[in-house]
Design a protein around this motif. Structure first.
Motif, PDB file in Angstrom:
ATOM      1  N   PHE A 112       1.002  -1.166  -0.049  1.00 23.92           N
ATOM      2  CA  PHE A 112       0.017  -0.068  -0.022  1.00 23.92           C
ATOM      3  C   PHE A 112       0.990   1.148   0.002  1.00 23.92           C
ATOM      4  O   PHE A 112       0.693   2.053  -0.713  1.00 23.92           O
ATOM      5  CB  PHE A 112      -0.802  -0.126   1.205  1.00 23.92           C
ATOM      6  N   HIS A 248       1.829 -15.155  -3.752  1.00 21.97           N
ATOM      7  CA  HIS A 248       2.273 -15.988  -2.535  1.00 21.97           C
ATOM      8  C   HIS A 248       2.421 -17.270  -2.521  1.00 21.97           C
ATOM      9  O   HIS A 248       3.185 -17.906  -1.814  1.00 21.97           O
ATOM     10  CB  HIS A 248       1.801 -15.308  -1.233  1.00 21.97           C
ATOM     11  N   PHE A 249       1.615 -17.869  -3.420  1.00 20.02           N
ATOM     12  CA  PHE A 249       1.464 -19.367  -3.398  1.00 20.02           C
ATOM     13  C   PHE A 249       1.189 -19.743  -5.038  1.00 20.02           C
ATOM     14  O   PHE A 249       0.571 -18.976  -5.680  1.00 20.02           O
ATOM     15  CB  PHE A 249       0.455 -19.946  -2.610  1.00 20.02           C
ATOM     16  N   ASP A 301       7.649 -14.049  -1.779  1.00 13.97           N
ATOM     17  CA  ASP A 301       7.093 -13.012  -0.863  1.00 13.97           C
ATOM     18  C   ASP A 301       7.464 -11.662  -1.613  1.00 13.97           C
ATOM     19  O   ASP A 301       8.167 -11.382  -2.368  1.00 13.97           O
ATOM     20  CB  ASP A 301       7.461 -13.383   0.380  1.00 13.97           C
ATOM     21  N   HIS A 302       7.234 -10.600  -0.628  1.00 16.69           N
ATOM     22  CA  HIS A 302       7.326  -9.231  -1.202  1.00 16.69           C
ATOM     23  C   HIS A 302       9.105  -9.113  -1.306  1.00 16.69           C
ATOM     24  O   HIS A 302       9.709  -9.189  -0.512  1.00 16.69           O
ATOM     25  CB  HIS A 302       6.914  -8.371  -0.256  1.00 16.69           C
TER      26      HIS A 302
ATOM     27  N   LYS B 137     -10.541 -14.708  -3.832  1.00 22.61           N
ATOM     28  CA  LYS B 137      -9.655 -16.137  -3.399  1.00 22.61           C
ATOM     29  C   LYS B 137     -10.600 -17.350  -3.245  1.00 22.61           C
ATOM     30  O   LYS B 137     -11.717 -17.087  -2.228  1.00 22.61           O
ATOM     31  CB  LYS B 137      -8.834 -16.036  -2.404  1.00 22.61           C
ATOM     32  N   ASP B 178      -2.732 -17.109   3.293  1.00 23.54           N
ATOM     33  CA  ASP B 178      -1.707 -18.143   2.991  1.00 23.54           C
ATOM     34  C   ASP B 178      -1.302 -18.750   4.410  1.00 23.54           C
ATOM     35  O   ASP B 178      -0.348 -19.739   4.339  1.00 23.54           O
ATOM     36  CB  ASP B 178      -0.713 -17.763   1.929  1.00 23.54           C
ATOM     37  N   ASN B 206       3.067 -13.954   4.327  1.00 20.85           N
ATOM     38  CA  ASN B 206       1.968 -13.032   4.188  1.00 20.85           C
ATOM     39  C   ASN B 206       1.167 -12.492   5.318  1.00 20.85           C
ATOM     40  O   ASN B 206       0.863 -11.378   5.455  1.00 20.85           O
ATOM     41  CB  ASN B 206       0.939 -13.628   3.097  1.00 20.85           C
ATOM     42  N   SER B 399      -8.072  -6.795  -1.523  1.00 22.70           N
ATOM     43  CA  SER B 399      -6.620  -6.504  -0.935  1.00 22.70           C
ATOM     44  C   SER B 399      -7.064  -6.640   0.548  1.00 22.70           C
ATOM     45  O   SER B 399      -8.043  -6.479   1.144  1.00 22.70           O
ATOM     46  CB  SER B 399      -6.147  -5.080  -1.406  1.00 22.70           C
ATOM     47  N   PRO B 400      -6.191  -7.144   1.334  1.00 20.79           N
ATOM     48  CA  PRO B 400      -6.155  -7.391   2.570  1.00 20.79           C
ATOM     49  C   PRO B 400      -6.239  -5.852   3.332  1.00 20.79           C
ATOM     50  O   PRO B 400      -6.541  -6.110   4.647  1.00 20.79           O
ATOM     51  CB  PRO B 400      -4.854  -8.072   3.134  1.00 20.79           C
TER      52      PRO B 400
END
Lengths: 373, 478
Positions: A112, A248-249, A301-302, B137, B178, B206, B399-400
């Motif tokens: 963000f 991420h997966f 990952d990031h 998801k 995840d 995550n 988005s989270p």
């Protein structure tokens, strides 16, 4: 050999040409068009533009590196992802340029904050409430300064002193004309709503035929966007949103799908813009990259640096890749895990735009990215 | 009477024409802390997590059969006979999950439009969005309703720590971010798999990152990458029965109930963890729980929550005095949420006549339906479709971080055009029983301006008058 600095002749970062005509507000329009495609969620540059010439990449990515090798080999070092077949054709036609190991000023790993910086062009998160595309509009002749976001509201990147419109297709029947006229009256004394309302009506008229389909897939988005860019009143500076990049997966299948969509979007813009493709520049960029190593769940990952892309008939000297390759050995990684940035997004974007519009590069950079020293 | 309108429109979900204006607006709001009902009838009849998991499992098995069949065909080199995925079969399963989602989303809407404790309902929506999951998801699709009904609703009148724990350990969150698949690289299971199959299993950071960044401390505060990784190690073990994937699923087959969260010790990373300069030596699931409990009351969390709450209720750039007061209230009460709500109600900044917040699509739809005195949506999907058209699909922020809470995110030209279209539809349906000229001053008492009154009075039809009311500046803001 493994530590060699990788540097291909620069088509983008070349030295500025001596003189630039000062384009101002009064100058006649140029017909130039620019489309910024943002990849929200941190697209993996190492998979998109895979450094297959770096043995450490093959070691780090295992299975995925094998998949990368099935893509289009662009030079000794880089291979384009197999899903991006149309982009590969454009590269062969010298209508595509790629850069690697690029990042904005941001070095943490929040989506963000990073998207905020990618859009605002500020030196810190939430440092500005307008964006570099919005500031670009102020440098362009009046006829070229028509901004549009295909989104329900205008994203930060396109906000600025010159109001841009937003457009999103609807399945609802249109409201009747009399109600629309009365709303103009109702909003007359409300500065915010009257501005929104006049922009909304103008754009709705441009879209023409009822937009009866949701924008499923890149091809449909590309075709509709091209329609909104047509003619003398069409949009000239456009922002498009893509997502699905936060892998991420199960990165393999998901990234394949997302890249296919972007590839189809680019191809549809090329096909639907027709002759105007020759006046058009496309830029594809993301907020940061992803880890070099795979995580425990088939994803990444990031990370930090990633790749960015330019396309278009207006691209001068395309068909090249610019990268000051930092290497992928553990000691060469940023904080021991990420591709290290060796190029700044701010420089890349302002150089590409200065070239496209024939503006002075220094003046362009100062206007677009005032916080970038 | 403007205080009553503020209580109903700014704190609550919107005035209804039938409700009498509360004599003491502040008391009316405070009373909702006690009278709030966590269980709304339509929510009790939703499918259980086990049923939802069974549906999802069927989907996974179909996909697996398909992949296996494709592999066999590839081995036989018979490209022409390559099996195609049976779209009808997959669609049927996905449809079941989708219907479960629509039914839950309907229950949420019904509660919102009919509730008399609508300040509390707004708080449910606020917290659900703060701890956002997103149905883009697939595993989250049918679980999103259960998440809000069982993890959020029962805890909004308790402590922040309890709410946090319930939210981040619910199956929807463990799957969305995840965590369900994250494995300690030195856990017994990873060691065993590595030895047998030469395959490394490991962490997925995550959820750990988003808890620190979005749910608790806030970005750019007191943690760094090391804390994220350490916290991710501590969180390993928290997974979901019947819905995790690969080796976790195979090994835990006999353990635990399908569709429920559980702590599965064989995938937990052994050892002490250090998170934000504190050492955690607990064993198993207690370790992450201890970390969560500490960060839930951290001063950075207090500040973060105070800011978000003030931004949601008062203004996009919240008054610093209000934020400071909420922060203090959080710290003094150890994160007791009703404490914060009372502080909010008693803050003078909340009662200013200026309407600083532009309603989100959800706010606008719910307040429109309440204004029109609709008690129940006539057909399912209608609400879901309306919100999707307006750009705020229910439980799908994508988005989270959840949906953004500020004006520029919702006040767009295209977004306004969609509201015009929907207001026309809603107005047509209600025009034979609601008169906008009478309704407007009732629901916007003290807020209604001359311009809107005149435009409504001059409307060409009752339906147009209602549409103009729903689209008026006073009704688009709160």
């Amino acid at each position: 050999m493994l530590n060699r600095r990788y540097f291909v002749a620069s088509g983008i970062l070349g030295l500025g040409v001596a003189a630039f005509p000062g384009a101002g507000w009064a100058a006649p329009g140029t017909n130039k068009k620019f489309v910024f495609i943002i990849q929200r969620g941190a697209a993996d540059g190492l998979a998109t533009l895979a450094p297959t010439g770096d043995p450490d990449f093959l070691r780090a990515r295992g299975d995925l590196a094998a998949e990368a090798l099935t893509g289009t080999k662009l030079d000794d070092m880089f291979t384009l992802h197999p899903a991006m077949t149309e982009s590969a054709k454009l590269f062969a036609l010298k209508q595509a340029s790629f850069v690697h190991a690029i990042a904005s000023s941001y070095r943490e790993r929040s989506h963000f904050d990073a998207q905020n910086i990618l859009e605002s062009g500020a030196g810190r998160p939430y440092g500005r409430d307008d964006g570099w595309l919005g500031r670009l509009l102020t440098l362009l002749p009046r006829d070229d300064a028509k901004g549009l976001a295909v989104a329900p509201s205008v994203p930060l990147a396109l906000r600025g002193p010159i109001a841009a419109n937003s457009y999103a297709p609807s399945r609802m029947p249109d409201a009747n004309a009399d109600l629309m006229a009365r709303l103009t009256n109702l909003y007359a004394e409300d500065a915010q709503l009257s501005a929104l309302w006049s922009g909304a009506q103008a754009t709705e008229a441009m879209a023409g035929a009822p937009a009866d389909q949701a924008l499923k897939g890149g091809a449909a988005l590309g075709q509709m966007t091209a329609r909104l860019m047509q003619g003398p009143n069409g949009a000239r500076v456009v922002m498009l949103e893509t997502n699905g990049w936060d892998t991420h997966f199960q990165q393999k299948g998901r990234l394949n799908g997302a890249l296919k969509q972007v590839d189809a979007l680019i191809a549809a813009l090329r096909d639907s813009l027709g002759n105007e493709w020759q006046n058009t520049l496309l830029m594809v960029a993301t907020e940061f990259g992803r880890t070099v190593a795979f995580n425990g769940t088939g994803g990444t990952d990031h990370g930090t640096a990633s790749a960015a892309m330019l396309f278009g008939g207006a691209l001068a000297n395309g068909g090249n890749i610019v990268a000051d390759w930092p290497g992928l050995k553990a000691s060469q990684l940023y904080e021991g895990r990420d591709l290290k940035p060796t190029m700044r997004f701010e420089q890349f974007a302002s150089d590409a735009l200065a070239r496209h519009y024939g503006l002075d590069p220094v003046r362009t950079r100062t206007a677009l990215f005032p916080d970038f020293a | 009477m403007i205080d009553a309108a503020i209580a109903m429109n700014r704190f609550g979900l919107g005035a209804r024409p039938t409700g009498n204006a509360p004599p003491s607006p502040a008391d009316w709001l405070k009373s909702q802390i006690k009278s709030y009902q966590p269980v709304f009838p339509a929510m009790a009849s939703q499918p259980s997590r086990a049923e939802i998991a069974a549906g999802f499992r069927e989907y996974q098995l179909d996909r697996k059969d398909f992949r296996a069949a494709r592999k066999d065909a590839a081995a036989a080199m018979a490209a022409d006979d390559m099996p195609q995925i049976d779209p009808a079969k997959i669609e049927k399963v996905v449809n079941t999950l989708r219907l479960q989602y629509v039914s839950a989303a309907d229950a949420r809407m019904d509660a919102a439009i009919s509730s008399d404790t609508d300040f509390a309902e707004r708080l449910v929506h606020f917290w659900s969005n703060h701890f956002a999951v997103s149905i883009d998801k697939l595993p989250v699709l049918a679980l999103a309703g259960d998440y809000e009904f069982t993890a959020i609703r029962p805890h909004i009148m308790g402590t922040f720590a309890d709410l946090l724990y319930a939210a981040v350990t619910h199956p929807a969150m463990l799957l969305y971010l995840d965590q369900a698949q994250s494995i300690g690289p030195n856990s017994p299971l990873a060691t065993r798999v590595a030895a047998r199959r030469n395959k490394t299993l490991g962490l997925n950071e995550n959820l750990a990152r988003e808890i620190l960044e979005l749910h608790t401390l806030g970005v750019r505060t007191v943690y760094d990458q090391k804390d994220v990784t350490e916290f991710a190690r501590a969180l390993t073990g928290y997974t979901v029965g019947g819905m995790a994937k690969g080796p976790i699923q195979r090994f835990m087959a006999q353990n635990g109930k399908d569709g429920d969260s559980q702590f599965f010790a064989p995938i937990h990373e052994p050892g002490d963890r250090v998170v934000i300069v504190r050492r955690y030596s607990q064993q198993g699931g207690a370790q992450a729980r201890a970390i969560l409990s500490d960060i839930a009351t951290h001063p950075a969390t207090a500040k973060h929550i105070a800011t978000k709450l003030a931004q949601h209720f008062a203004a996009d750039v919240p008054p610093p005095a209000l934020v400071a007061r909420l922060e203090k209230s959080f710290l003094e009460s150890g994160g007791d949420l009703p404490h914060l709500y009372r502080t909010l109600i008693e803050s003078p900044e909340m009662w200013l006549p200026q309407q600083a917040k532009f309603k989100s699509p959800w706010d606008w739809v719910i307040s429109s339906l309440r204004a029109l005195n609709v008690r129940e949506l006539p057909n399912s999907r209608q609400g879901v479709n309306m919100l999707a058209q307006l750009g705020q699909p229910i439980w799908k922020p994508g988005s989270p971080a959840g949906f953004n809470d500020t004006t520029e995110n919702w006040a767009g030209g295209a977004a306004l055009m969609r509201r015009v279209e929907i207001a026309s539809r809603l107005a047509e349906r209600s025009a034979n029983r609601v008169d906008a000229r009478i309704l407007a001053p009732r629901i916007l008492s003290g807020q209604l301006g001359v311009m809107t009154t005149e435009n409504i009075a001059r409307a060409e039809s009752p339906s147009q008058g209602l549409a103009l009311l729903l689209l008026s500046p006073e009704f688009l803001r709160r």
